[in-house]
Scaffold this active site. Sequence first.
Site, mmCIF file in Angstrom:
data_model
loop_
_atom_site.group_PDB
_atom_site.id
_atom_site.type_symbol
_atom_site.label_atom_id
_atom_site.label_comp_id
_atom_site.label_asym_id
_atom_site.label_seq_id
_atom_site.Cartn_x
_atom_site.Cartn_y
_atom_site.Cartn_z
ATOM 1 N N PHE A 32 36.895 37.451 40.444
ATOM 2 C CA PHE A 32 37.408 36.504 41.394
ATOM 3 C C PHE A 32 36.328 36.664 42.846
ATOM 4 C CE2 PHE A 32 38.509 40.857 41.867
ATOM 5 C CZ PHE A 32 39.027 41.150 42.784
ATOM 6 N N GLY A 34 44.141 44.930 49.457
ATOM 7 C CA GLY A 34 42.603 44.943 49.334
ATOM 8 C C GLY A 34 41.116 44.003 48.197
ATOM 9 N N CYS A 35 40.267 44.014 47.776
ATOM 10 C CA CYS A 35 39.468 43.129 47.374
ATOM 11 C C CYS A 35 39.496 43.790 46.347
ATOM 12 C CB CYS A 35 38.221 42.529 47.812
ATOM 13 S SG CYS A 35 37.326 44.046 48.901
ATOM 14 N N TYR A 36 38.582 45.107 46.201
ATOM 15 C CA TYR A 36 38.737 45.281 44.430
ATOM 16 C C TYR A 36 40.541 46.024 43.929
ATOM 17 C CZ TYR A 36 34.055 46.363 46.107
ATOM 18 O OH TYR A 36 32.605 46.445 46.602
ATOM 19 N N THR A 40 42.505 44.134 44.340
ATOM 20 C CA THR A 40 43.110 43.651 43.551
ATOM 21 C C THR A 40 42.769 43.143 42.198
ATOM 22 O OG1 THR A 40 43.723 41.503 45.784
ATOM 23 C CG2 THR A 40 42.954 40.292 43.199
#
Length: 309
Positions: free
Chosen positions: A286, A116-118, A120
Amino acid sequence: MNQPLVFIDGDQGTTGLQIHARLQGRQDLRLLTLPETERKDPARRSEAINSADIALLCLPDAAARDAVATVRNRAVRVIDASSAHRTTPGWVYGLPELDQQQAERIARATRISNPGCYPTGAIALLRPLIAAGLLPTDYPLSIHAISGYSGGGRAAVERHEQPGDSYLPALQLYGLELAHKHVPEIQQHAGLATRPVFIPGYGHYRQGIVLSIPLQLRLLPGVRAEHLQACLEQHYQGARHVQVMPLHQHGPAPTLDPQALNDSNDLRLALFANPEHGQVLLTAVFDNLGKGASGAAVQNLDLLLAGLN
């Protein structure tokens, strides 16, 4: 061998479109796409998945589980960009920088769950410190992150980018019930024994994340900011897509721009410390559509392709 056949299931969603764009012009693979009339046909999608060498799933969680259930061809390798399998036994977590062996595990895997984005950013900061014993697994962690509105998917993009004067807040926090679906993923892959507090938010800009985790050094006997910094520098030495910035602990600090790495697959980690107050802030910047989604999926795809050769 022949160029591997790659099928993107859900290539009209935010992540799927980004992956498709990143793969355009590649000569080392063939892209399989379905015409619009067939994209929602379960039989046609199943046929496409089972004919592919690698299937990239860019679907809602339930649809991703259904798609995996249709795989009959044991040779098909699956990269799932949804959150459906991120804590599922038997699936390899698609963060190549997790440890020294993770990239090789991904290259050999048949089932890969894209992070997942968060998670990462949170896992990239926490996992090395926990593995080194600098941060206890039961430390009372709080994680705060702000993403561009594209993190909310296609519906959020359309809502924010529609013409007219409809009001949308410049910043909105959500997940205030403290039950965000990314928390189990963070806990498991960071190596935490206790559940962190996680509060995400969306800003009124398209893409990019800034994530921060505060630490109190009084709860970490014998640990200084320099130890945390050295650990991250050592862990990510030679990592192509992870930058560890110099430790900042004296004088005015720079600000963090969540959009600084947009349209890249890079992750920038930085520590800000105040020795007088005994506090440290771990930070990550990011692109939620890059290293937080499609860029990571393509990075994992490249590992699989290298393993096929």
